[in-house]
Design an enzyme around this catalytic site. Structure first.
Site, PDB file in Angstrom:
ATOM      1  N   LYS A   1     -76.851 -24.696 -22.320  1.00 55.34           N
ATOM      2  CA  LYS A   1     -76.079 -23.630 -22.975  1.00 55.34           C
ATOM      3  C   LYS A   1     -74.839 -24.193 -23.666  1.00 55.34           C
ATOM      4  O   LYS A   1     -73.746 -23.677 -23.527  1.00 55.34           O
ATOM      5  CB  LYS A   1     -75.690 -22.560 -21.959  1.00 55.34           C
ATOM      6  CG  LYS A   1     -76.902 -21.882 -21.325  1.00 55.34           C
ATOM      7  CD  LYS A   1     -76.509 -20.756 -20.413  1.00 55.34           C
ATOM      8  CE  LYS A   1     -77.664 -20.111 -19.723  1.00 55.34           C
ATOM      9  NZ  LYS A   1     -78.795 -19.743 -20.548  1.00 55.34           N
ATOM     10  N   CYS A   2     -75.044 -25.251 -24.427  1.00 51.12           N
ATOM     11  CA  CYS A   2     -73.947 -25.987 -25.068  1.00 51.12           C
ATOM     12  C   CYS A   2     -74.177 -25.994 -26.582  1.00 51.12           C
ATOM     13  O   CYS A   2     -75.315 -25.921 -27.041  1.00 51.12           O
ATOM     14  CB  CYS A   2     -73.946 -27.422 -24.523  1.00 51.12           C
ATOM     15  SG  CYS A   2     -72.759 -28.543 -25.270  1.00 51.12           S
ATOM     16  N   GLY A   3     -73.116 -26.105 -27.328  1.00 50.98           N
ATOM     17  CA  GLY A   3     -73.257 -26.223 -28.773  1.00 50.98           C
ATOM     18  C   GLY A   3     -74.037 -27.460 -29.190  1.00 50.98           C
ATOM     19  O   GLY A   3     -74.606 -27.506 -30.278  1.00 50.98           O
TER      20      GLY A   3
ATOM     21  N   THR B   1     -76.680 -28.553 -27.452  1.00 47.00           N
ATOM     22  CA  THR B   1     -78.027 -28.439 -26.879  1.00 47.00           C
ATOM     23  C   THR B   1     -79.135 -28.753 -27.884  1.00 47.00           C
ATOM     24  O   THR B   1     -80.138 -29.367 -27.494  1.00 47.00           O
ATOM     25  CB  THR B   1     -78.226 -27.049 -26.236  1.00 47.00           C
ATOM     26  OG1 THR B   1     -77.249 -26.911 -25.184  1.00 47.00           O
ATOM     27  CG2 THR B   1     -79.610 -26.893 -25.647  1.00 47.00           C
TER      28      THR B   1
END
Length: 160
Positions: free
Chosen positions: A35-37, A39
């Site tokens: 859930k990361c930019g 990803t």
């Protein structure tokens, strides 16, 4: 001398990932999060794994240490990676990559690379040469398919 091949990690779905099983092959170790930019870098990691015909071992190490961006269970992480990015490279179980509970592999990587090599966010990348030593590292900003990362990995794959 300690090398990356001296470490093991619990596997994401089962068993143990013994890095010694890949002795003599270059490794790209990446702390990941779903859930990361950053990803979408999973796509580039999978492309490297496929393009280099498994001569470069890509190893994903999920971590919830940054922004709580890997909250899922092992099953949820595995399903997410396969469904969204077709990940087929080895994945470890969720590990701590910073702080007092840092997994020994990431403690070693930080010591080898120095202060700035310690992961400061998700998707830090560590390139290990065929002798099991840290060759170089890249921050989250470096895409796996950037010329910097890809060229460094290709050099190690082609060096025997």
């Amino acid at each position: 001398m300690v090398s990356a091949y001296d470490f093991s990690l619990p596997g994401l779905t089962d068993g143990t990932l013994d890095l010694g099983a890949w002795r003599g092959k270059p490794l790209l170790i990446v702390n990941t999060a779903s859930k990361c930019g950053f990803t979408p870098q999973y796509e580039g990691l999978q492309a490297l794994w496929s393009e280099m015909d498994r001569e470069l071992i890509v190893l994903g190490v999920p971590s919830n240490d940054f922004g709580q961006q890997e909250p899922g269970s092992a099953s949820e992480i595995s399903t997410f990676c396969a469904r969204n990015y077709g990940v087929s490279f080895p994945m470890a179980a969720k590990c701590h990559v910073r702080g007092p509970e840092t997994t020994p592999l990431f403690t070693w990587l930080a010591k080898q690379g120095g202060f700035f090599a310690r992961p400061r966010w998700n998707f830090f990348k560590y390139l290990i040469n065929r002798e099991g030593q840290l060759e170089t590292w890249f921050s989250s900003l470096a895409s796996p398919l950037s010329s910097r990362v890809k060229d460094a990995a290709t050099r190690l794959v082609l060096t025997h």
